[in-house]
Design a protein around this motif. Structure first.
Motif, PDB file in Angstrom:
ATOM      1  N   ARG B 143      42.036  43.356  31.318  1.00 49.97           N
ATOM      2  CA  ARG B 143      41.421  43.027  30.045  1.00 49.97           C
ATOM      3  C   ARG B 143      42.090  44.098  29.066  1.00 49.97           C
ATOM      4  O   ARG B 143      42.490  45.087  29.249  1.00 49.97           O
ATOM      5  N   PRO B 144      42.070  43.673  27.731  1.00 52.89           N
ATOM      6  CA  PRO B 144      42.452  44.602  26.742  1.00 52.89           C
ATOM      7  C   PRO B 144      41.659  45.998  26.823  1.00 52.89           C
ATOM      8  O   PRO B 144      40.407  45.944  27.081  1.00 52.89           O
ATOM      9  N   GLY B 145      42.480  46.986  26.639  1.00 59.06           N
ATOM     10  CA  GLY B 145      41.737  48.313  26.749  1.00 59.06           C
ATOM     11  C   GLY B 145      41.784  48.960  28.297  1.00 59.06           C
ATOM     12  O   GLY B 145      41.512  50.039  28.389  1.00 59.06           O
ATOM     13  N   GLN B 146      42.205  47.981  29.308  1.00 62.60           N
ATOM     14  CA  GLN B 146      42.283  48.540  30.682  1.00 62.60           C
ATOM     15  C   GLN B 146      43.627  48.745  31.079  1.00 62.60           C
ATOM     16  O   GLN B 146      44.543  47.939  30.797  1.00 62.60           O
ATOM     17  N   THR B 147      43.583  49.874  31.943  1.00 60.67           N
ATOM     18  CA  THR B 147      44.990  50.176  32.324  1.00 60.67           C
ATOM     19  C   THR B 147      45.232  49.025  33.123  1.00 60.67           C
ATOM     20  O   THR B 147      44.698  48.669  34.066  1.00 60.67           O
ATOM     21  N   ASN B 148      46.852  48.595  33.480  1.00 58.58           N
ATOM     22  CA  ASN B 148      47.001  47.712  34.523  1.00 58.58           C
ATOM     23  C   ASN B 148      47.151  48.570  35.796  1.00 58.58           C
ATOM     24  O   ASN B 148      48.001  49.174  36.186  1.00 58.58           O
ATOM     25  N   LYS B 149      46.202  48.354  36.734  1.00 59.39           N
ATOM     26  CA  LYS B 149      46.142  48.973  38.055  1.00 59.39           C
ATOM     27  C   LYS B 149      46.164  47.820  38.818  1.00 59.39           C
ATOM     28  O   LYS B 149      45.522  47.937  40.173  1.00 59.39           O
ATOM     29  N   TRP B 150      46.515  46.551  38.555  1.00 60.25           N
ATOM     30  CA  TRP B 150      46.391  45.395  39.249  1.00 60.25           C
ATOM     31  C   TRP B 150      47.493  45.025  40.205  1.00 60.25           C
ATOM     32  O   TRP B 150      48.488  45.267  40.081  1.00 60.25           O
ATOM     33  N   ALA B 151      47.075  44.552  41.453  1.00 59.74           N
ATOM     34  CA  ALA B 151      48.005  44.223  42.439  1.00 59.74           C
ATOM     35  C   ALA B 151      47.009  43.510  43.356  1.00 59.74           C
ATOM     36  O   ALA B 151      46.786  44.114  44.898  1.00 59.74           O
ATOM     37  N   ALA B 152      46.875  42.306  43.536  1.00 60.40           N
ATOM     38  CA  ALA B 152      45.976  41.619  44.192  1.00 60.40           C
ATOM     39  C   ALA B 152      46.058  41.698  45.833  1.00 60.40           C
ATOM     40  O   ALA B 152      44.894  41.767  46.293  1.00 60.40           O
ATOM     41  N   GLU B 153      47.415  41.445  45.970  1.00 57.04           N
ATOM     42  CA  GLU B 153      47.647  41.538  47.589  1.00 57.04           C
ATOM     43  C   GLU B 153      46.974  40.435  48.201  1.00 57.04           C
ATOM     44  O   GLU B 153      46.893  40.988  49.475  1.00 57.04           O
ATOM     45  N   THR B 154      46.412  39.505  47.835  1.00 58.54           N
ATOM     46  CA  THR B 154      45.568  38.598  48.758  1.00 58.54           C
ATOM     47  C   THR B 154      46.089  37.644  49.423  1.00 58.54           C
ATOM     48  O   THR B 154      46.974  36.896  49.060  1.00 58.54           O
ATOM     49  N   THR B 155      45.541  37.565  50.638  1.00 58.03           N
ATOM     50  CA  THR B 155      46.106  36.303  51.534  1.00 58.03           C
ATOM     51  C   THR B 155      44.824  35.495  51.754  1.00 58.03           C
ATOM     52  O   THR B 155      43.784  36.084  52.500  1.00 58.03           O
ATOM     53  N   PRO B 156      44.585  34.411  51.403  1.00 61.91           N
ATOM     54  CA  PRO B 156      43.540  33.438  51.741  1.00 61.91           C
ATOM     55  C   PRO B 156      43.541  33.363  53.291  1.00 61.91           C
ATOM     56  O   PRO B 156      44.363  33.383  53.801  1.00 61.91           O
ATOM     57  N   ILE B 157      42.309  33.023  53.634  1.00 66.26           N
ATOM     58  CA  ILE B 157      42.001  32.193  55.064  1.00 66.26           C
ATOM     59  C   ILE B 157      41.834  31.014  54.870  1.00 66.26           C
ATOM     60  O   ILE B 157      41.126  30.586  53.894  1.00 66.26           O
ATOM     61  N   LYS B 158      42.010  29.979  56.003  1.00 67.33           N
ATOM     62  CA  LYS B 158      41.863  28.920  56.103  1.00 67.33           C
ATOM     63  C   LYS B 158      41.016  28.330  57.230  1.00 67.33           C
ATOM     64  O   LYS B 158      41.564  28.708  58.336  1.00 67.33           O
ATOM     65  N   VAL B 159      39.783  28.146  57.217  1.00 67.44           N
ATOM     66  CA  VAL B 159      39.206  27.547  58.290  1.00 67.44           C
ATOM     67  C   VAL B 159      38.216  26.229  57.959  1.00 67.44           C
ATOM     68  O   VAL B 159      37.687  26.125  57.013  1.00 67.44           O
ATOM     69  N   ALA B 199      43.993  47.616  42.116  1.00 65.36           N
ATOM     70  CA  ALA B 199      42.863  46.547  42.358  1.00 65.36           C
ATOM     71  C   ALA B 199      43.541  45.589  43.270  1.00 65.36           C
ATOM     72  O   ALA B 199      44.283  44.720  42.901  1.00 65.36           O
ATOM     73  N   ALA B 200      43.008  45.756  44.593  1.00 66.44           N
ATOM     74  CA  ALA B 200      43.651  44.924  45.686  1.00 66.44           C
ATOM     75  C   ALA B 200      42.499  44.323  46.523  1.00 66.44           C
ATOM     76  O   ALA B 200      41.417  45.210  46.722  1.00 66.44           O
ATOM     77  N   CYS B 201      42.522  43.197  46.789  1.00 65.45           N
ATOM     78  CA  CYS B 201      41.702  42.646  48.283  1.00 65.45           C
ATOM     79  C   CYS B 201      42.516  41.727  48.966  1.00 65.45           C
ATOM     80  O   CYS B 201      42.905  40.670  48.425  1.00 65.45           O
ATOM     81  N   LYS B 202      42.913  42.412  50.101  1.00 66.51           N
ATOM     82  CA  LYS B 202      44.085  41.926  50.816  1.00 66.51           C
ATOM     83  C   LYS B 202      43.453  40.530  51.627  1.00 66.51           C
ATOM     84  O   LYS B 202      44.035  39.644  51.985  1.00 66.51           O
ATOM     85  N   GLY B 203      42.196  40.197  51.651  1.00 61.94           N
ATOM     86  CA  GLY B 203      41.557  39.182  52.396  1.00 61.94           C
ATOM     87  C   GLY B 203      39.957  39.214  52.688  1.00 61.94           C
ATOM     88  O   GLY B 203      39.510  40.543  52.583  1.00 61.94           O
ATOM     89  N   VAL B 204      39.681  38.429  53.264  1.00 59.64           N
ATOM     90  CA  VAL B 204      38.159  38.477  53.831  1.00 59.64           C
ATOM     91  C   VAL B 204      38.207  37.995  55.396  1.00 59.64           C
ATOM     92  O   VAL B 204      39.262  37.466  55.886  1.00 59.64           O
ATOM     93  N   THR B 205      37.033  38.265  56.010  1.00 63.82           N
ATOM     94  CA  THR B 205      37.058  37.950  57.414  1.00 63.82           C
ATOM     95  C   THR B 205      35.927  36.675  57.649  1.00 63.82           C
ATOM     96  O   THR B 205      34.764  36.933  56.910  1.00 63.82           O
ATOM     97  N   TYR B 206      36.310  36.027  58.724  1.00 63.71           N
ATOM     98  CA  TYR B 206      35.467  34.658  58.909  1.00 63.71           C
ATOM     99  C   TYR B 206      34.644  35.173  60.206  1.00 63.71           C
ATOM    100  O   TYR B 206      35.453  35.438  61.248  1.00 63.71           O
ATOM    101  N   PHE B 207      33.427  35.068  60.081  1.00 66.01           N
ATOM    102  CA  PHE B 207      32.730  35.325  61.239  1.00 66.01           C
ATOM    103  C   PHE B 207      31.818  34.288  61.835  1.00 66.01           C
ATOM    104  O   PHE B 207      30.763  33.857  60.689  1.00 66.01           O
ATOM    105  N   THR B 208      31.597  34.132  62.933  1.00 65.09           N
ATOM    106  CA  THR B 208      30.374  33.157  63.358  1.00 65.09           C
ATOM    107  C   THR B 208      29.394  33.697  64.225  1.00 65.09           C
ATOM    108  O   THR B 208      29.520  34.517  65.288  1.00 65.09           O
ATOM    109  N   SER B 209      28.121  33.622  63.705  1.00 64.64           N
ATOM    110  CA  SER B 209      26.988  34.337  64.293  1.00 64.64           C
ATOM    111  C   SER B 209      26.561  33.625  65.737  1.00 64.64           C
ATOM    112  O   SER B 209      26.475  32.478  65.915  1.00 64.64           O
TER     113      SER B 209
END
Lengths: 126, 739
Positions: B143-159, B199-209
């Motif tokens: 956003r305006p005023g924020q240093t660009n530290k972005w690199a999402a690097e995200t891979t979705p998962i599909k279940v 600022a990166a979030c490479k992904g999330v984990t799917y877990f079945t309880s």
């Protein structure tokens, strides 16, 4: 010689500019090349730089010799670069592309330099 | 690494370049001189205690015993309790153990992290018809005023019926995989200050309880580690926090870490779940101080979020949580790459990085020296390492491992199958290990390396490991004649720069009197994109970088003059040095100046192209290179950062990995030309490419929905690669299958 560029045409102006550019490139080569040689690197730039400075000075003075010195340096550059990296286009690019472009311009100045030399000879005969 | 800086164009004739290059100075980075501070002896090599007087220098960070700064416990969560690892309930078979044909159930698709999909609708014959099916905006960008530290690097998962992903700032969402429509979104309200280097979030984990019955909330969960060090569990069906996990669905991972500030420690990778244990690692900002927060690896119960064990390098026999004012041992190697779980052997494979203060090793403990820049196999029942394989000894080059290990089967000597692990490294050496004991399956040689080096009291090791059975993903050591440019002028500049530096190959020891060249550099070889492996064809796909660095140690006095101070220094201002760049290395006698090996006046790399490559290796027939070529065109790069528009496949630096499919295609973005391409797996021919709305610095993935194959890539861009940042997930399909 004070009147060599007395009534300069556009092509004579451009020849003068090209001569100045070649002197500057040559000086960069000499200064950088001397450092490189002292650090144990290639001596090509130092040798070529000396020739380029001479070439540019003669061109500024309106002497055809300047153009031929440049073409000599260009020939040396091609021989050296082929020796150093062979026929690899990527590697020949930095070594020969710009110098060859300049060389084409230098060839175009030869008639201008000849005319200047003729004018000077005639003036000398007066 | 910065994006490629290429190439003479016809637009830049020597005439135009001459005046600029003539102004170039030959001053090297940093300064010479001997260190002003004496080298601490063994007695000083220990972590400060609670009674050690705090440094009064304005360039030093606080005591490790100082309280954590506000915001470090981002959600102000209470401490989490511990439980006995033996009480972890039996895990039910997970989606990622045997993903449905059309699913992509984990970061690398399956438990083996192969990045291989059995889908085959898209083939080399029809790939050129691929069109955008839909685009999804995550809403996270500077956003305006924020240093660009972005690199999402995200891979979705599909279940099943959901595409699950996170934004660069860790908001979690479920999308309709056929249309991109948002089904739910869980905002976690992460602060900008929590962003570390990236600022990166490479992904999330799917877990079945196994404890929550099917049909109940949180039977299926999405787990995520965040930049502000929370471990979060939400219900896969609704996105609501799982009340039975941690405190209202969250665990504070800064518990036991000691002094810290927001942005110093963060999670960017999806945590694996191994036999019911969710394992977390984290990155610690490089280059700050010797006594940075710990690189501890921890296991938590995936059902309850309760603490199970810690692997704390300098407290190898204590696997419990610190109590009172105590903390995990400081400055130990951190692991920021994605980890790989192995349910059968009960192990998690942790690719480790380096001890804090990457470029000076005299203050490291013997325990740290054993496990830095290594693969460490930790027993998820106890938290104790079962084996360690080191890829660089006493690393002072930032050869920390960024890649995730891929699991595969290798033929053994007697015809039996050996469970193997492929570990790519930044060195471009790829190690193939037996995952039961960490022994190399393909030969590894200890070869002489420059030793002892030049820094007093900090000797280098006499040998380093080389994986001689695998093709090296690197070019030969640099020579003066490898220097490049668009004219002889800038080439001369780089030749002088080359000769001015110390350089004796890959393990050139750090120096303070003059710069040293580091090749492969910290972005060299294989990085976090990891590799993809087709178990059917036996083809391994690797993309890699040729991006040398130009580094120099600087004396403490000089570091102070440069204003280098650690991020937790009260006087620290953003931009005053950081990860992957100049660093204070507070607590050591030296600071570090790190730059790309480039011409700083033109922004072009000093070495000749290519700067990025892609290679296919046949793992079934003697690990031969099947094909190899430069990756990335010059279209978006050029001198002074100007795009040339040239289609020349020059090979740009690349970040992000590949996907390989049964259709015989490799999908990859990664290069700084902002394109995604489909490459014929068997020939290496690029059969399709498309320009993305931002840099494609993310691992793509592929899945099936409504009977059709889709290819997704987060075009998030990368601040340090200087590619355009966007918040768009772009999903492609063949025509008539648009959402």
């Amino acid at each position: 010689m004070p009147n060599t560029y007395g009534n300069r045409t556009l092509t004579e102006w451009l020849t003068l500019v090209l001569g100045v550019v070649i002197v500057l490139v040559g000086l960069f080569f000499v200064i950088g090349g001397a450092q490189l040689a002292m650090l144990g690197g290639s001596v090509y730039y130092l040798i070529c730089g000396v020739v380029l400075v001479a070439s540019g000075v003669f061109m500024v003075l309106g002497r055809t010799l300047g153009a031929f010195l440049y073409l000599g340096a260009l020939a040396y550059t091609w021989v050296w670069s082929l020796w150093e990296v062979g026929f690899s286009p990527v590697d020949l690019l930095p070594r020969d592309f710009g110098p060859t472009l300049l060389g084409i311009l230098v060839v175009l100045t030869i008639p201008v330099l000849r005319r200047l030399e003729t004018r000077r000879t005639l003036r000398g005969a007066v | 690494m910065r994006r490629s800086h290429l190439l003479a164009t016809a637009a830049c004739v020597t005439l135009a370049c001459a005046p600029l290059a003539a102004n170039a100075q030959f001053a090297p980075a940093g300064s010479g001189g001997s260190p002003t501070a004496s080298v601490p002896g063994p007695g000083n090599a220990d972590e400060p205690t609670a009674t050690t007087p705090a440094s009064t220098s304005r360039f030093s960070g606080p005591s490790p015993y100082a309280p954590q700064a506000p915001g470090v416990n981002a959600a102000n969560l209470p401490d989490i309790g511990s439980m006995d690892p033996n009480d972890v309930p039996q895990m039910v078979p997970q989606q990622s153990a045997a993903p449905a044909q059309g699913d992509w159930s984990a970061y690398g698709r399956d438990d083996s992290q192969t990045r291989y999909s059995p889908l085959s609708e898209i083939t080399p014959q029809n790939a050129d018809q691929l069109k955008v099916a839909f685009v999804y905006h995550t809403g996270s960008y500077p956003r305006p005023g924020q240093t660009n530290k972005w690199a999402a690097e995200t891979t979705p998962i599909k279940v099943g019926d959901g595409l699950y992903m996170c934004s660069a700032q860790n908001d979690i969402m479920k999308l309709d995989p056929a249309t991109g429509k948002e089904i739910w979104r869980h905002n976690i309200n992460e602060k900008y200050e929590a962003i570390p280097y990236t600022a990166a979030c490479k992904g999330v984990t799917y877990f079945t309880s196994s404890q929550v019955p099917e049909g109940q909330p949180c039977h299926n969960r999405i787990l995520e580690g965040t930049l502000d060090m929370r471990l979060i569990a939400v219900d896969a069906a609704t996105g609501n926090l799982c009340e039975g996990f941690g405190h209202g669905g969250q665990v504070n991972l800064m518990q036991g870490m000691g002094e810290s500030v927001p942005g110093f420690v963060s999670m960017t990778t999806p945590p694996p779940v191994v036999n019911g244990v969710v394992v977390v690692n984290h990155e610690v900002l490089d280059g700050q101080r010797r006594w940075a927060p710990s690189g501890v690896i921890r296991g938590y119960d995936a059902e309850s979020g309760k603490f199970l064990w810690a692997w704390d390098v300098n407290n190898p026999n204590d696997h419990s949580q610190p109590t009172g004012n105590n903390h995990y041992s400081r400055g130990t190697p951190n692991s920021w790459a994605a980890m790989t779980g192995d349910n059968a052997l009960g192990l998690v494979y942790v690719p480790t990085g380096n001890s804090a203060s990457d470029y000076y090793s005299a203050l490291r403990s013997p325990e740290e020296n054993k496990v830095s820049s290594a693969v460490v196999a930790i027993d998820v029942k106890t938290g104790a390492p079962r084996w360690v394989f080191q890829t660089a000894h006493k690393d002072v080059w930032d050869y920390d491992i960024g890649s995730q290990a891929t699991l595969m089967d290798m033929p053994g000597p007697d015809g039996q199958t050996v469970p193997a692990l492929i570990m790519p490294t930044k060195r471009g050496q790829t190690f193939v290990l037996d995952r039961r004991d960490g022994k190399p399956i393909l030969p590894v040689e200890e070869r002489p390396a420059p030793s002892p080096g030049v820094i007093p009291g900090d000797p280098r090791t006499p040998t380093q490991p080389w994986s001689t059975g695998m093709p090296a993903l690197r070019v030969p050591d640099l020579k003066e004649t490898d220097m490049w440019g668009m004219s002889p002028l800038d080439q001369l500049f780089c030749r002088i720069k080359f000769r001015r530096a110390n350089y004796t190959g890959e393990f050139t020891p750090p120096s303070v009197d003059k710069p040293w060249i580091e090749y492969p550099g910290y972005n060299g070889g294989s990085d976090w994109g990891s590799m993809s492996y087709d178990p059917q064809s036996g083809i391994l796909i690797a993309n890699w970088n040729i991006t040398p660095m130009y580094d120099q140690l600087v004396t403490r006095k000089k570091a102070d003059q440069l204003g280098l101070m650690p991020i937790d220094d009260p006087n620290y201002k953003p931009g005053g040095g950081g990860a992957e760049g100049n660093g204070a290395m507070d607590g050591t006698p030296y600071g570090i100046v790190v730059t790309p090996f480039w011409n700083q006046y033109t922004g072009m790399m000093c070495n000749r192209p290519p700067y990025g490559m892609i290679t296919a290796i046949d793992m079934k027939h003697g690990q031969k290179v099947l094909w190899q070529h430069p990756l990335g065109t010059a279209r978006a790069n050029g001198p002074w950062g100007l795009p040339t528009g040239l289609p020349w496949e020059i090979g740009t630096p690349n970040n992000g990995g590949s996907v390989v499919t049964a259709g015989g295609l490799v999908f990859i973005g990664a290069a700084t030309d902002n394109q995604i391409r489909a490459i014929d797996e068997h020939t290496g021919k690029v059969v399709w490419s498309a320009v993305l709305p931002g840099g494609g610095q993310a691992n793509p993935m592929t899945y099936e929905a409504n009977g059709h194959q889709y290819v997704a890539i987060m075009a998030g861009g990368h601040h340090f690669m200087m590619t355009p940042v966007s918040d768009q997930l772009v999903v492609y399909a063949l025509p008539d299958h648009k959402g």
